[in-house]
Design a protein around this motif. Structure first.
Motif, PDB file in Angstrom:
ATOM      1  N   ARG A  31       0.845  -1.181   0.000  1.00 22.64           N
ATOM      2  CA  ARG A  31       0.000   0.000   0.000  1.00 22.64           C
ATOM      3  C   ARG A  31       0.878   1.226   0.000  1.00 22.64           C
ATOM      4  O   ARG A  31       2.003   1.169   0.486  1.00 22.64           O
ATOM      5  N   THR A  91       0.575  -8.758  15.134  1.00 23.28           N
ATOM      6  CA  THR A  91       0.393  -7.906  13.962  1.00 23.28           C
ATOM      7  C   THR A  91       0.658  -6.436  14.267  1.00 23.28           C
ATOM      8  O   THR A  91       1.456  -5.778  13.594  1.00 23.28           O
ATOM      9  N   THR A 111       0.014 -18.501  11.846  1.00 24.50           N
ATOM     10  CA  THR A 111      -0.621 -18.308  10.542  1.00 24.50           C
ATOM     11  C   THR A 111      -1.643 -17.183  10.568  1.00 24.50           C
ATOM     12  O   THR A 111      -1.739 -16.409   9.617  1.00 24.50           O
ATOM     13  N   ASP A 112      -2.408 -17.092  11.676  1.00 25.35           N
ATOM     14  CA  ASP A 112      -3.418 -16.038  11.789  1.00 25.35           C
ATOM     15  C   ASP A 112      -2.796 -14.664  11.597  1.00 25.35           C
ATOM     16  O   ASP A 112      -3.357 -13.799  10.926  1.00 25.35           O
ATOM     17  N   VAL A 113      -1.642 -14.477  12.239  1.00 26.38           N
ATOM     18  CA  VAL A 113      -0.984 -13.169  12.172  1.00 26.38           C
ATOM     19  C   VAL A 113      -0.464 -12.918  10.754  1.00 26.38           C
ATOM     20  O   VAL A 113      -0.593 -11.806  10.225  1.00 26.38           O
ATOM     21  N   ASP A 115      -1.789 -14.041   8.075  1.00 27.97           N
ATOM     22  CA  ASP A 115      -2.979 -13.721   7.286  1.00 27.97           C
ATOM     23  C   ASP A 115      -3.412 -12.274   7.493  1.00 27.97           C
ATOM     24  O   ASP A 115      -3.791 -11.590   6.550  1.00 27.97           O
ATOM     25  N   GLN A 116      -3.355 -11.824   8.764  1.00 28.26           N
ATOM     26  CA  GLN A 116      -3.731 -10.435   9.052  1.00 28.26           C
ATOM     27  C   GLN A 116      -2.808  -9.467   8.328  1.00 28.26           C
ATOM     28  O   GLN A 116      -3.253  -8.491   7.728  1.00 28.26           O
ATOM     29  N   ARG A 119      -3.699  -9.396   4.751  1.00 29.11           N
ATOM     30  CA  ARG A 119      -4.955  -8.689   4.505  1.00 29.11           C
ATOM     31  C   ARG A 119      -4.759  -7.175   4.564  1.00 29.11           C
ATOM     32  O   ARG A 119      -5.372  -6.414   3.832  1.00 29.11           O
ATOM     33  N   LEU A 120      -3.893  -6.732   5.482  1.00 33.37           N
ATOM     34  CA  LEU A 120      -3.670  -5.305   5.651  1.00 33.37           C
ATOM     35  C   LEU A 120      -2.640  -4.776   4.652  1.00 33.37           C
ATOM     36  O   LEU A 120      -2.305  -3.597   4.670  1.00 33.37           O
TER      37      LEU A 120
ATOM     38  N   ASP B  63      -6.137   0.979   9.561  1.00 32.66           N
ATOM     39  CA  ASP B  63      -6.129  -0.491   9.543  1.00 32.66           C
ATOM     40  C   ASP B  63      -6.011  -1.044  10.951  1.00 32.66           C
ATOM     41  O   ASP B  63      -6.724  -1.962  11.340  1.00 32.66           O
ATOM     42  N   ASP B  67      -9.374  -2.619  11.959  1.00 41.25           N
ATOM     43  CA  ASP B  67      -9.292  -3.999  11.507  1.00 41.25           C
ATOM     44  C   ASP B  67      -8.595  -4.907  12.503  1.00 41.25           C
ATOM     45  O   ASP B  67      -8.703  -6.118  12.402  1.00 41.25           O
ATOM     46  N   LEU B  68      -7.855  -4.334  13.436  1.00 38.96           N
ATOM     47  CA  LEU B  68      -7.189  -5.166  14.436  1.00 38.96           C
ATOM     48  C   LEU B  68      -7.762  -4.932  15.826  1.00 38.96           C
ATOM     49  O   LEU B  68      -8.284  -5.832  16.459  1.00 38.96           O
ATOM     50  N   ARG B 132      -9.248 -23.134   5.919  1.00 36.27           N
ATOM     51  CA  ARG B 132      -8.180 -23.370   6.874  1.00 36.27           C
ATOM     52  C   ARG B 132      -8.339 -22.502   8.121  1.00 36.27           C
ATOM     53  O   ARG B 132      -8.094 -22.936   9.232  1.00 36.27           O
ATOM     54  N   TYR B 133      -8.789 -21.261   7.906  1.00 35.87           N
ATOM     55  CA  TYR B 133      -8.936 -20.337   9.020  1.00 35.87           C
ATOM     56  C   TYR B 133      -9.886 -20.904  10.073  1.00 35.87           C
ATOM     57  O   TYR B 133      -9.697 -20.736  11.253  1.00 35.87           O
ATOM     58  N   GLY B 205      -4.461 -12.887  19.576  1.00 39.65           N
ATOM     59  CA  GLY B 205      -3.724 -12.330  18.445  1.00 39.65           C
ATOM     60  C   GLY B 205      -4.322 -12.659  17.085  1.00 39.65           C
ATOM     61  O   GLY B 205      -4.132 -11.910  16.141  1.00 39.65           O
ATOM     62  N   GLY B 206      -5.040 -13.767  16.994  1.00 36.98           N
ATOM     63  CA  GLY B 206      -5.534 -14.176  15.686  1.00 36.98           C
ATOM     64  C   GLY B 206      -6.980 -13.788  15.404  1.00 36.98           C
ATOM     65  O   GLY B 206      -7.476 -14.014  14.314  1.00 36.98           O
TER      66      GLY B 206
END
Lengths: 311, 354
Positions: A31, A91, A111-113, A115-116, A119-120, B63, B67-68, B132-133, B205-206
């Protein structure tokens, strides 16, 4: 090679990252607020080996934060803010460093982090090749491309390959292949031996030894009987563990190990964990140092010191 | 105003707890590793609501806040509420102030499922990437529910669920499940082992809007459902037989309550891993503040549970920034001593639940 050609063609960073998807990378869109076209000024480096490469490329002064596995060069990394352990990144923590490049090693997560971040649209590049001596050169080229220093990286990678070949040639000539046991301290659950498929197992083989604990996979708790069956001629552990257990004498007296050949002959050695198992630019030198300890009677040809091994 | 007079005005106290929850949500969205003046946060929200023109704030900050932080704070509120309701209902059902949803196997079942997913999940080739998520949460949720159903079935005889048997069956089944986790730990590789350890420490965190979509409806349904059974829980304080003779359908209530707790706590645990102590601390604090009547207790403890988790998570994000602490450490470290002080202070004045 494809990556290098792109860099040579003078493409901007965004296009460069796109070009890298063909290799072992994960591309994430940039971005405007992150990827201001032009020089990279703020790097977050995650993974001990990745950080070593960044410093080897002379970009250490642009690193604004590292993870807790980045401990070399010692003084420089100790002074930097830590974004946590590479497998438990956060994140917002990463983004709060206002990076224009986040370099991640293969094990980075969760993995979640990731992915975040994706996404951002954070400026993330992820080296996904599994750590091994073979992947080091690729890692150097990868980081070099991300840092717009592909030519310099190519030089370092070539030197590394040459050093690795020098050591390998020297070790190939050895007649003995001593049985080696690498031990990890797992606190209350006792000592864990490095079985097959571990970084320690790879280093033992590269240094001209045989893994005494190869019958197990991964790091497994070792009993006195298993230790006796493995009967290692040398025992290796991280220096920190060796100190915690009371040094060479302390380890030799542990009931689990006391009956082994290595303990009785006092052939117990400590190595810096990052140096021995990190698979970074110092790995060729680490193999030589490890081999020298395992083969005291032989002359191992060690590669000459390099700028990135002398920090 | 002394505490004694406040306790006779539960409405005021409830409003205070609710205000505290709102304040904690504001705090959670306002602070984090990226510190900015509160005015900037306000501008982000103003822009999101269309008061300010688009793109008038920094995109990174936008963001991070929208978003977080925001979905994380709201998810934290739902998770805290679910854990607290789970605790309140279990304590009422077992007539034991130390009961928590772990007793009926929700957490251990979820942990076993998650460990299986971590160790064997890689070989499930047919799992589409988009799913997967939700893979691990679904596994955790299903695992928790299966173990609860098993324990409930074991305690079912002669047409009724025997609560003491359920407690013992819970302990026995949990031991077997823990052995399974131990076995998985043994065969796991280094990476898998670490994933399991982190899951058991808990982290928000996720979580994001994707988890909020699941958690918000679940929390609402579980709260409403538990409120429907508030009278039964009150009657159960007298004893099971007594509740039955007053005219309550005790059996059906027990079954529905156990399942809704399993589903609620399972959903919370699924997204965050294990968060200890909230399920015990929140109901107890609420009982000390508002008394033991279950309607009040359920509403109060869900608000307080949300408040505790949101505050604890905010602390986790800030204390070691830019790194993050596992939330379980904070909930236990701050929750336990605070709870002890309250308990000891209150014991001298008489415990309202007894």
């Amino acid at each position: 090679m494809r990556r290098l050609t792109l860099a040579a063609a003078g493409l901007n960073r965004r296009q460069l990252l796109v070009g890298m998807t063909g290799a072992a990378t994960t591309l994430l869109p940039l971005r405007p607020s992150y990827g201001k076209a032009g020089a990279i000024e703020r790097i977050v480096s995650v993974g001990g080996a990745i950080t070593e490469v960044v410093f080897a490329l002379g970009a250490g002064n642009k690193v604004v934060a590292v993870d807790t596995t980045s401990c070399y060069p010692l003084q420089a990394t100790a002074a930097l803010p830590k974004v946590g352990y590479l497998r438990t990144l956060a994140t917002e923590g990463l983004l709060s460093m206002k990076p224009d490049l986040i370099l991640l090693d293969a094990d980075a997560g969760p993995t979640d982090v990731l992915d975040q971040l994706k996404r951002l649209g954070a400026p993330v590049v992820h080296f996904t090749e599994r750590p091994s001596a073979q992947s080091v050169a690729d890692k150097i080229l990868f980081v070099g491309t991300a840092l717009q220093q592909a030519d310099k990286a190519a030089g370092i990678a070539a030197t590394f390959r040459q050093d690795l070949a020098t050591v390998a040639a020297s070790i190939k000539l050895l007649l003995q292949r001593p049985r080696v046991l690498f031990l990890m301290n797992a606190g209350t659950t006792g000592l864990r031996g490095a079985g097959s498929g571990t970084a320690a197992a790879e280093m033992i083989t590269l240094a001209g030894g045989r893994n005494a604990f190869a019958a197990s996979a991964g790091y497994k708790t070792i009993s006195a009987e298993a230790a006796l069956i493995a009967d290692p001629e040398a025992i290796v552990m991280m220096s920190q563990t060796l100190d915690e257990l009371g040094g060479r004498d302390g380890v030799a007296k542990l009931p689990v190990l006391a009956k082994t050949k290595a303990a009785q002959e006092g052939r117990i050695f400590g190595f810096d964990g990052n140096y021995l198992l990190g698979f970074g630019p110092r790995t060729a030198h680490a193999i030589a140092a490890f081999a020298t300890v395992l083969h005291p009677q032989d002359d191992i040809v060690a590669p000459p010191p390099r700028p990135w091994t002398m920090a | 105003m002394s505490q004694g007079t406040l306790r006779h005005r539960p409405g005021v106290l409830l409003a205070l707890i609710a205000a505290g929850l709102v304040l904690s949500l504001v705090l959670a969205t306002a602070i984090g590793p990226l510190m900015v003046p509160p005015g900037e946060i306000g501008r982000v929200f103003a822009e999101a609501l269309g008061i300010l023109p688009a793109n008038s704030t920094d995109v990174t900050l936008r963001d991070i806040v929208l978003d977080l932080r925001l979905p994380r704070a709201l998810s934290g509120m739902c998770i805290g509420a679910l854990l607290a309701i789970g605790g309140s209902v279990m304590q009422g059902l077992f007539r034991n102030p130390l009961a928590d949803p772990g007793l009926i196997g929700v957490s251990s079942g979820a942990a076993l499922a998650v460990a299986s997913f971590i160790v064997f999940g890689g070989s499930i080739a047919f799992l589409p990437a988009g799913l997967r998520y939700y893979g691990m949460p679904v596994a955790a949720f299903a695992g928790g529910l299966i173990v609860v159903l098993l324990i409930q079935r074991l305690a079912y005889r002669d047409g009724r669920t025997d609560v003491p048997t359920m407690l013992l069956a819970g302990i026995a089944v949990t031991a077997v499940v823990m052995a399974g986790i131990g076995l998985l730990t043994f065969i796991s590789d280094d990476t898998q082992l670490r994933s399991m350890t982190f899951w058991s420490l808990g982290s928000l965190g996720g979580v994001g809007w994707a988890s909020m979509v699941v958690l918000a409806p679940v929390a609402a349904v579980v709260l409403l459902l538990s409120l429907r059974f508030a009278d039964v829980l009150d009657a159960l304080m007298l004893g099971e037989r007594e509740a039955y003779s007053i005219g309550f359908e005790v059996e059906r209530a027990k079954r529905v309550m156990v399942l809704s707790v399993a589903a609620g706590v399972g959903a919370a645990v699924a997204f965050t891993g294990l968060i200890g102590f909230v399920g015990i601390v929140a109901p107890h604090m609420t009982r000390l503040l508002l008394g033991a009547a279950h309607r009040r207790l359920l509403i109060g403890s869900s608000l307080l549970g949300g408040l505790l988790v949101v505050l604890a998570d905010t602390a986790c994000r800030v204390i070691v920034a830019p790194a993050e602490l596992p939330i379980g450490i904070i909930t236990s470290l701050i929750g336990a001593p605070f709870f002890l002080v309250l308990l000891l202070h209150q014991q001298r004045q008489g415990y309202p639940g007894s």
